[in-house]
Each structure stands twice: as structure tokens, then as C-alpha cells.
Motif scaffolding. Structure first.
Motif, PDB file in Angstrom:
ATOM      1  N   ASN A   1       0.937  -1.136  -0.069  1.00  0.00           N
ATOM      2  CA  ASN A   1      -0.034  -0.152  -0.174  1.00  0.00           C
ATOM      3  C   ASN A   1       0.591   1.207   0.003  1.00  0.00           C
ATOM      4  OD1 ASN A   1      -1.504   2.365   0.959  1.00  0.00           O
ATOM      5  ND2 ASN A   1      -3.021   1.007   1.670  1.00  0.00           N
ATOM      6  N   ILE A   2       0.880   1.936  -1.221  1.00  0.00           N
ATOM      7  CA  ILE A   2       1.721   3.090  -1.233  1.00  0.00           C
ATOM      8  C   ILE A   2       1.752   4.088  -0.097  1.00  0.00           C
ATOM      9  CG2 ILE A   2       0.426   4.281  -2.903  1.00  0.00           C
ATOM     10  CD1 ILE A   2       3.206   4.884  -4.343  1.00  0.00           C
ATOM     11  N   ASN A   3       0.137   4.343   0.491  1.00  0.00           N
ATOM     12  CA  ASN A   3      -0.139   5.176   1.444  1.00  0.00           C
ATOM     13  C   ASN A   3       0.450   4.900   2.624  1.00  0.00           C
ATOM     14  OD1 ASN A   3      -1.614   6.970  -0.422  1.00  0.00           O
ATOM     15  ND2 ASN A   3      -3.754   5.721   0.189  1.00  0.00           N
ATOM     16  N   VAL A   4       0.692   3.668   2.888  1.00  0.00           N
ATOM     17  CA  VAL A   4       1.367   3.050   4.240  1.00  0.00           C
ATOM     18  C   VAL A   4       2.752   3.368   4.060  1.00  0.00           C
ATOM     19  CG1 VAL A   4       1.768   1.121   5.787  1.00  0.00           C
ATOM     20  CG2 VAL A   4      -0.475   1.458   4.627  1.00  0.00           C
ATOM     21  N   ASP A   5       3.373   2.867   2.799  1.00  0.00           N
ATOM     22  CA  ASP A   5       4.834   2.945   2.757  1.00  0.00           C
ATOM     23  C   ASP A   5       5.171   4.428   2.886  1.00  0.00           C
ATOM     24  OD1 ASP A   5       4.977   0.265   2.253  1.00  0.00           O
ATOM     25  OD2 ASP A   5       4.768   0.571  -0.078  1.00  0.00           O
ATOM     26  N   PHE A   6       4.473   5.422   2.178  1.00  0.00           N
ATOM     27  CA  PHE A   6       4.806   6.886   2.412  1.00  0.00           C
ATOM     28  C   PHE A   6       4.733   7.307   3.627  1.00  0.00           C
ATOM     29  CE2 PHE A   6       4.144  11.568   1.908  1.00  0.00           C
ATOM     30  CZ  PHE A   6       5.456  11.539   0.895  1.00  0.00           C
ATOM     31  N   GLY A   7       3.454   6.984   4.374  1.00  0.00           N
ATOM     32  CA  GLY A   7       3.446   7.318   5.739  1.00  0.00           C
ATOM     33  C   GLY A   7       4.619   6.985   6.604  1.00  0.00           C
ATOM     34  N   ASN A   8       5.091   5.527   6.229  1.00  0.00           N
ATOM     35  CA  ASN A   8       6.200   5.191   7.174  1.00  0.00           C
ATOM     36  C   ASN A   8       7.534   6.237   6.829  1.00  0.00           C
ATOM     37  OD1 ASN A   8       5.183   3.010   8.461  1.00  0.00           O
ATOM     38  ND2 ASN A   8       5.437   1.586   6.711  1.00  0.00           N
ATOM     39  N   ILE A   9       7.701   6.629   5.537  1.00  0.00           N
ATOM     40  CA  ILE A   9       8.798   7.527   5.105  1.00  0.00           C
ATOM     41  C   ILE A   9       8.449   8.743   6.197  1.00  0.00           C
ATOM     42  CG2 ILE A   9       9.661   9.072   3.479  1.00  0.00           C
ATOM     43  CD1 ILE A   9       9.320   6.715   1.574  1.00  0.00           C
ATOM     44  N   LEU A  10       7.284   9.322   6.110  1.00  0.00           N
ATOM     45  CA  LEU A  10       7.021  10.603   7.003  1.00  0.00           C
ATOM     46  C   LEU A  10       7.565  10.600   8.203  1.00  0.00           C
ATOM     47  CD1 LEU A  10       3.693  11.819   5.463  1.00  0.00           C
ATOM     48  CD2 LEU A  10       5.937  12.715   5.072  1.00  0.00           C
ATOM     49  N   LYS A  11       7.032   9.144   8.808  1.00  0.00           N
ATOM     50  CA  LYS A  11       7.367   8.754  10.421  1.00  0.00           C
ATOM     51  C   LYS A  11       8.733   8.712  10.603  1.00  0.00           C
ATOM     52  CE  LYS A  11       6.172   5.940  13.858  1.00  0.00           C
ATOM     53  NZ  LYS A  11       5.405   4.547  14.247  1.00  0.00           N
ATOM     54  N   LYS A  12       9.554   8.397   9.641  1.00  0.00           N
ATOM     55  CA  LYS A  12      10.899   8.124   9.744  1.00  0.00           C
ATOM     56  C   LYS A  12      11.664   9.567   9.913  1.00  0.00           C
ATOM     57  CE  LYS A  12      14.843   6.212   7.065  1.00  0.00           C
ATOM     58  NZ  LYS A  12      15.329   5.645   5.972  1.00  0.00           N
ATOM     59  N   THR A  13      11.069  10.174   8.791  1.00  0.00           N
ATOM     60  CA  THR A  13      11.821  11.782   8.673  1.00  0.00           C
ATOM     61  C   THR A  13      11.369  12.572   9.803  1.00  0.00           C
ATOM     62  OG1 THR A  13      11.148  11.717   6.154  1.00  0.00           O
ATOM     63  CG2 THR A  13      11.588  13.728   7.386  1.00  0.00           C
ATOM     64  N   ARG A  14      10.258  12.452  10.503  1.00  0.00           N
ATOM     65  CA  ARG A  14       9.756  13.225  11.707  1.00  0.00           C
ATOM     66  C   ARG A  14      10.736  12.535  12.875  1.00  0.00           C
ATOM     67  NH1 ARG A  14       6.676  11.554  15.720  1.00  0.00           N
ATOM     68  NH2 ARG A  14       5.733   9.820  14.665  1.00  0.00           N
TER      69      ARG A  14
END
Length: 73
Positions: free
Chosen positions: A5-18
Motif C-alpha cells: 500500500n503506497i499510502n502506508v509506505d509513504f506514511g512510514n517515510i514521513l514517520k521516519k523523517t519526523r
């Protein structure tokens, strides 16, 4: 082949960045000028991000929009 799920994958990137910046969801949302509730939904992959918001986030972080997508599978 496992479906991702690209939304979940992208959300994980945002979380890691934060988390790399040692910020709470609330701090990061304010930093990017979005509501904390909406940012939380993005981070959990419940919403799709818009290009406009990608632009806001990349500008706030001082990176290119493309850099936000570099780690997507």
C-alpha cells in the motif's frame, strides 16, 4: 508477490523523517502547516497525500519533492 500500500509506505517515510528530526506528530504537523489529525492520518497511510502538501513538506524540510519518494519500494 506481496501487494504493498503506497499510502502506508509513504506514511512510514514521513514517520521516519519526523523521528529523525526528533519531533512529535504535533510539532511536525505545525512545522509543515497542516493539522495534527490530518498529518497523523497521512503517517498511518489512511489518506493519500496531495502534491501541494508534498511541496509544503519538502519546502519545510529544505529538500526536493523527489527526495520524499526516494525510499518507496
Amino acid at each position: 508477490m506481496q501487494k504493498t500500500n503506497i499510502n502506508v509506505d509513504f506514511g512510514n517515510i514521513l514517520k521516519k523523517t519526523r523521528e529523525t528530526r526528533k519531533m512529535t506528530q504535533e510539532e511536525f504537523a505545525e512545522f509543515c502547516n497542516v493539522s495534527r489529525a490530518y498529518y497523523g492520518r497521512l503517517e498511518r497511510g489512511e489518506n493519500s497525500i496531495t502534491l501541494d502538501l508534498c511541496n509544503k513538506i519538502s519546502q519545510a524540510l529544505g529538500i526536493s519533492i523527489a527526495a520524499l519518494f526516494e525510499d518507496l519500494p
